[in-house]
Design an enzyme around this catalytic site. Structure first.
Site, PDB file in Angstrom:
ATOM      1  N   GLY A 124      67.661  27.675 -75.796  1.00  0.00           N
ATOM      2  CA  GLY A 124      66.291  27.188 -75.611  1.00  0.00           C
ATOM      3  C   GLY A 124      65.834  27.512 -74.196  1.00  0.00           C
ATOM      4  O   GLY A 124      65.092  26.774 -73.561  1.00  0.00           O
ATOM      5  N   GLY A 156      62.004  27.423 -72.785  1.00  0.00           N
ATOM      6  CA  GLY A 156      61.203  26.201 -72.717  1.00  0.00           C
ATOM      7  C   GLY A 156      60.849  25.821 -71.287  1.00  0.00           C
ATOM      8  O   GLY A 156      61.173  26.533 -70.343  1.00  0.00           O
ATOM      9  N   GLN A 157      60.159  24.655 -71.149  1.00  0.00           N
ATOM     10  CA  GLN A 157      59.681  24.245 -69.822  1.00  0.00           C
ATOM     11  C   GLN A 157      60.848  24.106 -68.837  1.00  0.00           C
ATOM     12  O   GLN A 157      60.784  24.625 -67.720  1.00  0.00           O
ATOM     13  CB  GLN A 157      58.935  22.901 -69.897  1.00  0.00           C
ATOM     14  CG  GLN A 157      58.383  22.458 -68.546  1.00  0.00           C
ATOM     15  CD  GLN A 157      58.033  20.966 -68.484  1.00  0.00           C
ATOM     16  OE1 GLN A 157      58.471  20.185 -69.319  1.00  0.00           O
ATOM     17  NE2 GLN A 157      57.280  20.594 -67.466  1.00  0.00           N
ATOM     18  N   ASP A 214      67.294  32.456 -76.530  1.00  0.00           N
ATOM     19  CA  ASP A 214      66.103  31.802 -77.067  1.00  0.00           C
ATOM     20  C   ASP A 214      65.684  32.521 -78.358  1.00  0.00           C
ATOM     21  O   ASP A 214      66.022  33.696 -78.547  1.00  0.00           O
ATOM     22  CB  ASP A 214      64.951  31.832 -76.046  1.00  0.00           C
ATOM     23  CG  ASP A 214      63.856  30.809 -76.368  1.00  0.00           C
ATOM     24  OD1 ASP A 214      63.894  29.704 -75.806  1.00  0.00           O
ATOM     25  OD2 ASP A 214      62.977  31.129 -77.222  1.00  0.00           O
ATOM     26  N   ILE A 215      64.951  31.816 -79.183  1.00  0.00           N
ATOM     27  CA  ILE A 215      64.487  32.393 -80.461  1.00  0.00           C
ATOM     28  C   ILE A 215      63.307  33.330 -80.239  1.00  0.00           C
ATOM     29  O   ILE A 215      63.000  34.181 -81.074  1.00  0.00           O
ATOM     30  CB  ILE A 215      64.099  31.233 -81.423  1.00  0.00           C
ATOM     31  CG1 ILE A 215      63.968  31.730 -82.862  1.00  0.00           C
ATOM     32  CG2 ILE A 215      62.837  30.526 -80.940  1.00  0.00           C
ATOM     33  CD1 ILE A 215      63.841  30.596 -83.876  1.00  0.00           C
ATOM     34  N   TYR A 240      60.862  12.034 -82.108  1.00  0.00           N
ATOM     35  CA  TYR A 240      61.474  12.599 -80.890  1.00  0.00           C
ATOM     36  C   TYR A 240      62.470  11.611 -80.300  1.00  0.00           C
ATOM     37  O   TYR A 240      63.614  11.959 -80.005  1.00  0.00           O
ATOM     38  CB  TYR A 240      60.376  12.913 -79.885  1.00  0.00           C
ATOM     39  CG  TYR A 240      60.838  13.427 -78.558  1.00  0.00           C
ATOM     40  CD1 TYR A 240      60.792  12.625 -77.420  1.00  0.00           C
ATOM     41  CD2 TYR A 240      61.305  14.725 -78.422  1.00  0.00           C
ATOM     42  CE1 TYR A 240      61.205  13.100 -76.185  1.00  0.00           C
ATOM     43  CE2 TYR A 240      61.719  15.214 -77.192  1.00  0.00           C
ATOM     44  CZ  TYR A 240      61.650  14.392 -76.081  1.00  0.00           C
ATOM     45  OH  TYR A 240      62.056  14.879 -74.856  1.00  0.00           O
ATOM     46  N   LYS A 254      66.500  11.720 -79.945  1.00  0.00           N
ATOM     47  CA  LYS A 254      67.153  11.600 -78.635  1.00  0.00           C
ATOM     48  C   LYS A 254      68.211  10.490 -78.645  1.00  0.00           C
ATOM     49  O   LYS A 254      69.324  10.676 -78.142  1.00  0.00           O
ATOM     50  CB  LYS A 254      66.125  11.351 -77.535  1.00  0.00           C
ATOM     51  CG  LYS A 254      65.282  12.581 -77.197  1.00  0.00           C
ATOM     52  CD  LYS A 254      66.151  13.774 -76.810  1.00  0.00           C
ATOM     53  CE  LYS A 254      65.353  14.981 -76.397  1.00  0.00           C
ATOM     54  NZ  LYS A 254      66.210  16.154 -76.133  1.00  0.00           N
ATOM     55  N   ILE A 286      58.510  15.683 -66.921  1.00  0.00           N
ATOM     56  CA  ILE A 286      58.872  16.651 -65.890  1.00  0.00           C
ATOM     57  C   ILE A 286      57.661  17.517 -65.565  1.00  0.00           C
ATOM     58  O   ILE A 286      56.996  18.059 -66.455  1.00  0.00           O
ATOM     59  CB  ILE A 286      60.058  17.511 -66.347  1.00  0.00           C
ATOM     60  CG1 ILE A 286      61.284  16.606 -66.451  1.00  0.00           C
ATOM     61  CG2 ILE A 286      60.313  18.654 -65.355  1.00  0.00           C
ATOM     62  CD1 ILE A 286      62.522  17.273 -66.879  1.00  0.00           C
TER      63      ILE A 286
HETATM   64  C1  VAH Z   1      57.412  14.589 -73.824  1.00  0.00           C
HETATM   65  N1  VAH Z   1      57.753  15.814 -71.749  1.00  0.00           N
HETATM   66  O1  VAH Z   1      56.393  14.139 -73.309  1.00  0.00           O
HETATM   67  C2  VAH Z   1      58.452  15.229 -72.898  1.00  0.00           C
HETATM   68  C3  VAH Z   1      59.416  14.228 -72.359  1.00  0.00           C
HETATM   69  C4  VAH Z   1      59.641  12.077 -71.219  1.00  0.00           C
HETATM   70  C5  VAH Z   1      58.799  12.886 -72.083  1.00  0.00           C
HETATM   71  O2  VAH Z   1      60.528  14.094 -73.143  1.00  0.00           O
HETATM   72  O3  VAH Z   1      57.649  14.539 -75.011  1.00  0.00           O
END
Ligand code: VAH
Length: 320
Positions: A8, A11-12, A34-35, A141, A145, A171
């Site tokens: 990945g 990504g950012q 990366d894909i 999400y 996590k 971030i």
């Molecule tokens: C999001 N930037 O907003 C990510 C992050 C803490 C948030 O995991 O989904």
């Protein structure tokens, strides 16, 4: 010397993590994967491999080819994007993680997989959120996590895989625009200030979130992976933060530097609901005690740097 694979990489975080790791470990010791085929043009200073992280065989072949001993799994559909297609988010986020853990188990690799403030939920303590507390996230999400954190600890306890992880806040970076995150406003606002001298904020005033500048995030990854394992009481996953602010505070910091900058609010209900379920600010004392976490950047110094770098790109005609 380590042999590192960043999955990945486009990504950012990945797009800055690869060069950061190459500076430390050597260009040929850090493989970017990366894909996205376009990444081949980005990662020219070291090895690049086209990889769909859900393709376990290709993933394992790359680990064998380069004798990888450390995997940074940076693959994720972020919070707001995940809510548009929860099934795809689960498939990608968990598929990439399970492949990382299984391949790490088979080939004796260490694994870094970022978690997030998104792993907390509405009934986690909002202020000074503890390292160990109730975690009932209400986004796919966050569910990915918190499940990932438990899988990381499971693979460490059951198989001895060296799994480590941090709960990143939002971030902020000036290299790769983030995509689909709830905290993305804190990046977009700087581009709005430079390009339009105006920004339409999707989160309401008063929405506090933990944030961190990318240089500190990159240091956190390396510091944790280089930490003495005998000192780690936790592994998956450490609270880490550098600052907490709400939209009017970052707006004020920018306006001090660009007086004619203006902002209005047009609240995105999905992003608001997600942000409201996350902490206002976390307690990161365990990371500080167990592996020396100590962020360097704050809202003022970050704003100076963001406006400088983005302003230079704008003047050079490099902003789309
Ligand atoms: C999001 N930037 O907003 C990510 C992050 C803490 C948030 O995991 O989904």
């Amino acid at each position: 010397m380590k042999n590192i694979l960043v999955v990945g990489a486009g990504g950012q975080i990945g797009s800055e993590l690869v060069p950061h790791l190459q500076k430390i470990y050597g260009n040929s010791n850090v493989v970017a994967a990366d894909i996205n085929t376009k990444c081949a043009d980005v990662f020219k200073d070291g090895p690049f491999e086209l990889l769909d992280a859900l393709d376990a065989q290709k993933f394992a072949d790359i680990v064998k080819k380069y004798k990888i001993d450390t995997i940074y799994n940076m693959v994720a559909l972020l919070s707001a994007t995940g809510e548009k297609n929860p099934q795809l988010a689960w498939k990608i986020n968990m598929g990439a993680l399970m492949n990382s853990l299984e391949i790490a188990r088979e080939f004796n690799c260490a694994v870094f997989t970022p978690s997030s403030i998104g792993a907390f939920g509405p009934n986690s303590p909002k202020d000074n959120t503890p390292q160990d507390t109730i975690m009932r996230p209400t986004t796919i999400y966050g569910i990915c996590k918190v499940t990932g954190e438990m899988l990381g600890d499971y693979y460490f306890q059951k198989y001895g895989v060296d799994t480590r992880s941090v709960r990143f806040p939002g971030i902020i970076s000036n290299v790769t625009l983030p995509g689909g995150g709830t905290t993305d406003y804190a990046v977009e606002i700087y581009y709005g200030a430079i390009q339009q001298k105006h920004y339409v904020c999707p989160l309401p005033e008063g929405t506090y979130l933990d944030m961190m500048y990318m240089p500190d995030a990159l240091d956190a990854c390396v510091q944790l992976m280089e930490a003495d394992p005998s000192k780690l009481k936790h592994r998956n996953s450490f609270n880490v933060t550098a600052m907490s602010f709400e939209p009017s505070q970052i707006y004020a910091a920018i306006k001090k530097r660009i007086p004619d900058f203006t902002m209005e609010y047009d609240v995105d209900p999905v992003k608001k609901a997600i942000a409201d379920s996350w902490p206002n600010y976390m307690d990161d004392s365990c990371a500080r005690e167990e592996w020396g976490w100590n962020p360097k950047w704050n809202l003022e110094t970050m704003t100076d740097d963001m406006l400088k770098v983005i302003g230079e790109k704008y003047k050079a005609g490099l902003l789309k």
